[in-house]
Motif scaffolding. Sequence first.
Motif, PDB file in Angstrom:
ATOM      1  N   PRO A 183      41.088 -32.789  -1.383  1.00  0.00           N
ATOM      2  CA  PRO A 183      41.987 -32.341  -2.449  1.00  0.00           C
ATOM      3  C   PRO A 183      42.493 -33.441  -3.378  1.00  0.00           C
ATOM      4  O   PRO A 183      43.084 -33.148  -4.411  1.00  0.00           O
ATOM      5  CB  PRO A 183      43.163 -31.745  -1.670  1.00  0.00           C
ATOM      6  CG  PRO A 183      43.222 -32.590  -0.433  1.00  0.00           C
ATOM      7  CD  PRO A 183      41.776 -32.926  -0.105  1.00  0.00           C
ATOM      8  N   VAL A 184      42.300 -34.710  -3.010  1.00  0.00           N
ATOM      9  CA  VAL A 184      42.879 -35.806  -3.783  1.00  0.00           C
ATOM     10  C   VAL A 184      41.813 -36.838  -4.105  1.00  0.00           C
ATOM     11  O   VAL A 184      40.953 -37.147  -3.276  1.00  0.00           O
ATOM     12  CB  VAL A 184      44.030 -36.489  -2.997  1.00  0.00           C
ATOM     13  CG1 VAL A 184      44.578 -37.689  -3.755  1.00  0.00           C
ATOM     14  CG2 VAL A 184      45.143 -35.498  -2.707  1.00  0.00           C
ATOM     15  N   GLY A 185      41.889 -37.361  -5.318  1.00  0.00           N
ATOM     16  CA  GLY A 185      41.009 -38.440  -5.748  1.00  0.00           C
ATOM     17  C   GLY A 185      41.774 -39.354  -6.689  1.00  0.00           C
ATOM     18  O   GLY A 185      42.998 -39.243  -6.829  1.00  0.00           O
ATOM     19  N   VAL A 201      45.380 -38.329  -8.066  1.00  0.00           N
ATOM     20  CA  VAL A 201      45.651 -36.964  -8.535  1.00  0.00           C
ATOM     21  C   VAL A 201      45.011 -35.964  -7.583  1.00  0.00           C
ATOM     22  O   VAL A 201      44.002 -36.247  -6.947  1.00  0.00           O
ATOM     23  CB  VAL A 201      45.093 -36.723  -9.961  1.00  0.00           C
ATOM     24  CG1 VAL A 201      45.813 -37.559 -10.994  1.00  0.00           C
ATOM     25  CG2 VAL A 201      43.591 -36.982 -10.021  1.00  0.00           C
ATOM     26  N   ASN A 202      45.620 -34.783  -7.511  1.00  0.00           N
ATOM     27  CA  ASN A 202      44.928 -33.707  -6.809  1.00  0.00           C
ATOM     28  C   ASN A 202      44.008 -33.027  -7.816  1.00  0.00           C
ATOM     29  O   ASN A 202      44.225 -33.112  -9.038  1.00  0.00           O
ATOM     30  CB  ASN A 202      45.907 -32.738  -6.154  1.00  0.00           C
ATOM     31  CG  ASN A 202      46.837 -32.072  -7.120  1.00  0.00           C
ATOM     32  OD1 ASN A 202      47.547 -32.732  -7.865  1.00  0.00           O
ATOM     33  ND2 ASN A 202      46.839 -30.757  -7.120  1.00  0.00           N
ATOM     34  N   PHE A 240      36.064 -40.920 -11.927  1.00  0.00           N
ATOM     35  CA  PHE A 240      36.885 -40.230 -10.935  1.00  0.00           C
ATOM     36  C   PHE A 240      36.273 -40.530  -9.583  1.00  0.00           C
ATOM     37  O   PHE A 240      35.066 -40.364  -9.392  1.00  0.00           O
ATOM     38  CB  PHE A 240      36.890 -38.722 -11.196  1.00  0.00           C
ATOM     39  CG  PHE A 240      37.736 -37.987 -10.211  1.00  0.00           C
ATOM     40  CD1 PHE A 240      39.098 -37.866 -10.404  1.00  0.00           C
ATOM     41  CD2 PHE A 240      37.171 -37.445  -9.065  1.00  0.00           C
ATOM     42  CE1 PHE A 240      39.893 -37.215  -9.478  1.00  0.00           C
ATOM     43  CE2 PHE A 240      37.957 -36.788  -8.144  1.00  0.00           C
ATOM     44  CZ  PHE A 240      39.317 -36.676  -8.348  1.00  0.00           C
ATOM     45  N   GLU A 241      37.105 -40.987  -8.645  1.00  0.00           N
ATOM     46  CA  GLU A 241      36.605 -41.360  -7.326  1.00  0.00           C
ATOM     47  C   GLU A 241      37.384 -40.616  -6.260  1.00  0.00           C
ATOM     48  O   GLU A 241      38.598 -40.442  -6.363  1.00  0.00           O
ATOM     49  CB  GLU A 241      36.774 -42.872  -7.115  1.00  0.00           C
ATOM     50  CG  GLU A 241      36.094 -43.407  -5.873  1.00  0.00           C
ATOM     51  CD  GLU A 241      36.971 -43.369  -4.627  1.00  0.00           C
ATOM     52  OE1 GLU A 241      36.417 -43.513  -3.521  1.00  0.00           O
ATOM     53  OE2 GLU A 241      38.193 -43.187  -4.733  1.00  0.00           O
ATOM     54  N   ALA A 242      36.673 -40.147  -5.255  1.00  0.00           N
ATOM     55  CA  ALA A 242      37.289 -39.555  -4.074  1.00  0.00           C
ATOM     56  C   ALA A 242      36.528 -40.063  -2.856  1.00  0.00           C
ATOM     57  O   ALA A 242      35.351 -40.434  -2.954  1.00  0.00           O
ATOM     58  CB  ALA A 242      37.258 -38.028  -4.131  1.00  0.00           C
ATOM     59  N   ASP A 243      37.214 -40.092  -1.732  1.00  0.00           N
ATOM     60  CA  ASP A 243      36.576 -40.622  -0.528  1.00  0.00           C
ATOM     61  C   ASP A 243      37.233 -40.060   0.712  1.00  0.00           C
ATOM     62  O   ASP A 243      38.252 -39.376   0.640  1.00  0.00           O
ATOM     63  CB  ASP A 243      36.633 -42.150  -0.511  1.00  0.00           C
ATOM     64  CG  ASP A 243      38.049 -42.684  -0.665  1.00  0.00           C
ATOM     65  OD1 ASP A 243      38.973 -42.203   0.028  1.00  0.00           O
ATOM     66  OD2 ASP A 243      38.244 -43.588  -1.483  1.00  0.00           O
ATOM     67  N   GLU A 244      36.634 -40.398   1.814  1.00  0.00           N
ATOM     68  CA  GLU A 244      37.160 -40.048   3.129  1.00  0.00           C
ATOM     69  C   GLU A 244      36.633 -41.100   4.097  1.00  0.00           C
ATOM     70  O   GLU A 244      35.416 -41.328   4.144  1.00  0.00           O
ATOM     71  CB  GLU A 244      36.669 -38.648   3.508  1.00  0.00           C
ATOM     72  CG  GLU A 244      37.417 -37.983   4.608  1.00  0.00           C
ATOM     73  CD  GLU A 244      36.999 -36.527   4.729  1.00  0.00           C
ATOM     74  OE1 GLU A 244      37.850 -35.666   4.478  1.00  0.00           O
ATOM     75  OE2 GLU A 244      35.829 -36.266   5.064  1.00  0.00           O
ATOM     76  N   ASP A 292      46.677 -26.633  -8.791  1.00  0.00           N
ATOM     77  CA  ASP A 292      48.090 -26.769  -9.120  1.00  0.00           C
ATOM     78  C   ASP A 292      48.440 -28.244  -8.995  1.00  0.00           C
ATOM     79  O   ASP A 292      47.951 -28.923  -8.097  1.00  0.00           O
ATOM     80  CB  ASP A 292      48.954 -25.965  -8.144  1.00  0.00           C
ATOM     81  CG  ASP A 292      48.808 -24.472  -8.360  1.00  0.00           C
ATOM     82  OD1 ASP A 292      48.683 -24.059  -9.520  1.00  0.00           O
ATOM     83  OD2 ASP A 292      48.819 -23.729  -7.365  1.00  0.00           O
ATOM     84  N   SER A 293      49.281 -28.709  -9.884  1.00  0.00           N
ATOM     85  CA  SER A 293      49.737 -30.087  -9.775  1.00  0.00           C
ATOM     86  C   SER A 293      50.711 -30.191  -8.618  1.00  0.00           C
ATOM     87  O   SER A 293      51.496 -29.281  -8.369  1.00  0.00           O
ATOM     88  CB  SER A 293      50.417 -30.522 -11.075  1.00  0.00           C
ATOM     89  OG  SER A 293      50.957 -31.821 -10.911  1.00  0.00           O
ATOM     90  N   TRP A 294      50.678 -31.279  -7.912  1.00  0.00           N
ATOM     91  CA  TRP A 294      51.648 -31.511  -6.860  1.00  0.00           C
ATOM     92  C   TRP A 294      52.973 -31.997  -7.440  1.00  0.00           C
ATOM     93  O   TRP A 294      53.973 -32.058  -6.738  1.00  0.00           O
ATOM     94  CB  TRP A 294      51.101 -32.520  -5.857  1.00  0.00           C
ATOM     95  CG  TRP A 294      49.982 -31.973  -5.035  1.00  0.00           C
ATOM     96  CD1 TRP A 294      49.455 -30.710  -5.081  1.00  0.00           C
ATOM     97  CD2 TRP A 294      49.230 -32.662  -4.049  1.00  0.00           C
ATOM     98  NE1 TRP A 294      48.430 -30.581  -4.185  1.00  0.00           N
ATOM     99  CE2 TRP A 294      48.265 -31.774  -3.534  1.00  0.00           C
ATOM    100  CE3 TRP A 294      49.262 -33.959  -3.550  1.00  0.00           C
ATOM    101  CZ2 TRP A 294      47.370 -32.130  -2.552  1.00  0.00           C
ATOM    102  CZ3 TRP A 294      48.363 -34.314  -2.565  1.00  0.00           C
ATOM    103  CH2 TRP A 294      47.428 -33.401  -2.070  1.00  0.00           C
ATOM    104  N   MET A 295      52.968 -32.354  -8.713  1.00  0.00           N
ATOM    105  CA  MET A 295      54.185 -32.779  -9.400  1.00  0.00           C
ATOM    106  C   MET A 295      54.736 -31.583 -10.172  1.00  0.00           C
ATOM    107  O   MET A 295      53.971 -30.745 -10.652  1.00  0.00           O
ATOM    108  CB  MET A 295      53.864 -33.910 -10.392  1.00  0.00           C
ATOM    109  CG  MET A 295      53.246 -35.138  -9.749  1.00  0.00           C
ATOM    110  SD  MET A 295      54.322 -35.946  -8.573  1.00  0.00           S
ATOM    111  CE  MET A 295      55.582 -36.547  -9.653  1.00  0.00           C
ATOM    112  N   PRO A 296      56.050 -31.486 -10.313  1.00  0.00           N
ATOM    113  CA  PRO A 296      56.604 -30.378 -11.104  1.00  0.00           C
ATOM    114  C   PRO A 296      56.207 -30.529 -12.574  1.00  0.00           C
ATOM    115  O   PRO A 296      56.316 -31.613 -13.137  1.00  0.00           O
ATOM    116  CB  PRO A 296      58.123 -30.526 -10.919  1.00  0.00           C
ATOM    117  CG  PRO A 296      58.351 -31.852 -10.287  1.00  0.00           C
ATOM    118  CD  PRO A 296      57.062 -32.351  -9.743  1.00  0.00           C
ATOM    119  N   LEU A 297      55.718 -29.434 -13.168  1.00  0.00           N
ATOM    120  CA  LEU A 297      55.281 -29.453 -14.569  1.00  0.00           C
ATOM    121  C   LEU A 297      55.979 -28.354 -15.342  1.00  0.00           C
ATOM    122  O   LEU A 297      56.067 -27.231 -14.879  1.00  0.00           O
ATOM    123  CB  LEU A 297      53.763 -29.228 -14.666  1.00  0.00           C
ATOM    124  CG  LEU A 297      52.840 -30.213 -13.987  1.00  0.00           C
ATOM    125  CD1 LEU A 297      51.403 -29.748 -14.126  1.00  0.00           C
ATOM    126  CD2 LEU A 297      53.008 -31.593 -14.580  1.00  0.00           C
TER     127      LEU A 297
END
Length: 137
Positions: A24-26, A41-42, A72-76, A111-116
């Motif tokens: 969910p996050v990168g 960011v999610n 854009f990078e994501a990993d695990e 959805d953003s994890w931050m309030p928008l």
Amino acid sequence: MVPHDVDFHTLGRHACLRLLGRVPVGRIVYTRQALPAVLPVNFRLDADSSVVLRTSAGSDLVRAVEGAVVAFEADEFDAAARSGWSVVVTGRAALVTDPGERARLARWGPDSWMPLRDGVFVRIAPDLVTGRRLSGM
């Protein structure tokens, strides 16, 4: 000295996109005031394999990335097992302006994890998709 007990494998585009769909996050990598910037960011991976994130319309991120080529990078990773993967998507970022597409994304996410108060969607085209898998031996 670190023992060489790991193996790196280059991943194909299909495998990279499959892995991206699992997290969910990168991190978006862009240029801010002529310097590299990285922001966690999610996100969601859309049906066309583009990366979609939601942020505030007045954010510094939107001003910096609109029409720009970004990464854009994501990993695990599992440090104890010395295994994991990393995927990088490189392409042009664009605000989603089509009302029908915005409505679809509002239902589907992310959805953003931050309030928008004034959320907008940013789409990153998957022009170049690369990845590597690290396997403990």
